[in-house]
Design an enzyme around this catalytic site. Structure first.
Site, PDB file in Angstrom:
ATOM      1  CB  CYS A 289       6.966   2.327 -11.319  1.00  0.00           C
ATOM      2  SG  CYS A 289       7.478   2.771  -9.571  1.00  0.00           S
TER       3      CYS A 289
ATOM      4  CD  GLU B 103       5.594   7.874 -13.913  1.00  0.00           C
ATOM      5  OE1 GLU B 103       6.415   7.986 -14.743  1.00  0.00           O
ATOM      6  OE2 GLU B 103       5.026   6.652 -13.495  1.00  0.00           O
TER       7      GLU B 103
END
Length: 220
Positions: free
Chosen positions: A2, A106
């Site tokens: 993350c 992402e």
């Protein structure tokens, strides 16, 4: 992992979603659509021995005050090792926090370079990411977000994802008196992967300083 996320929900909305008794900060939460490491981010944690959980600001980068000056400053910690790693284990026992987010980014490799995707709840409710924090050498809190193997739709984009907790896990995760590793594992659960979806977004998000508008999370 993350490494970038968005937070635009207001403090009242976050408080309602948490279902915890929290004092409201005097300042309004400024919407951020491209939150990067090495910045101050909003978190929820017990900030004193006799206080309940409260909103506050943490530096996104974890380096305890006892670590050497050249020690790493990770932004993530793996769920598989956070409880046993010497660098993280003390924070896992007593200094856990929640990082609210409306979604995270992402990147998927393509022939034309990396394509960013935005991942969020299908119902657009806020996410609460499990984190740990420690006091930095300057006395301020620094944090890392826990990650786990990707599940559900998130697995189509990356092999790991932030540990988003389900509603019943929020209060025990924040409880500083809950220190036993096995007990924590029994009462803390991740959000069911069925709630997560994703879509491609503008590559403008690739640059952390490239704007902060809602356009960054619009489908590309």
């Amino acid at each position: 992992m993350c490494g970038r996320f968005a937070l635009y929900s207001s403090y009242p909305r976050l408080s309602q979603a948490l279902r915890l008794s929290l004092s409201q900060p005097d300042l309004e939460l400024v919407p951020r659509y491209n939150v990067a490491p090495g910045t101050w981010i909003t978190g929820v944690w017990h900030q004193g021995p006799d206080t309940g959980p409260a909103f506050g600001q943490l530096w996104w980068g974890y380096r305890p005050a006892w670590a050497k000056e050249g020690a790493p400053q990770p932004i993530n910690a793996k769920v598989e090792t956070v409880a046993t790693s010497r660098f993280f284990q003390a924070a896992f026992r007593r200094h856990r926090c929640l990082i609210p987010a409306d979604g995270w980014f992402e990147w998927l490799p393509t022939e034309d370079g990396k394509q960013p995707y935005y991942l969020s709840r299908r119902d657009r409710e806020p996410l609460f990411l499990a984190g740990i924090w420690a006091e930095r050498i300057d006395g301020s809190p620094g944090c890392a977000i826990l990650t786990e193997p990707a599940r559900g739709a998130a697995r189509e984009i990356h092999d790991r994802m932030p540990l988003a907790l389900n509603e019943a896990s929020l209060e025990p995760w924040l409880d500083p008196d809950l220190t036993d590793r096995e007990t924590i594992r029994q009462v803390v659960r991740h959000l069911d992967a069925v709630h997560i979806e994703h879509w491609p977004v503008s590559r403008a998000v690739n640059k952390p300083g490239e704007g902060q508008g809602a356009v960054l999370i619009n489908p590309a």
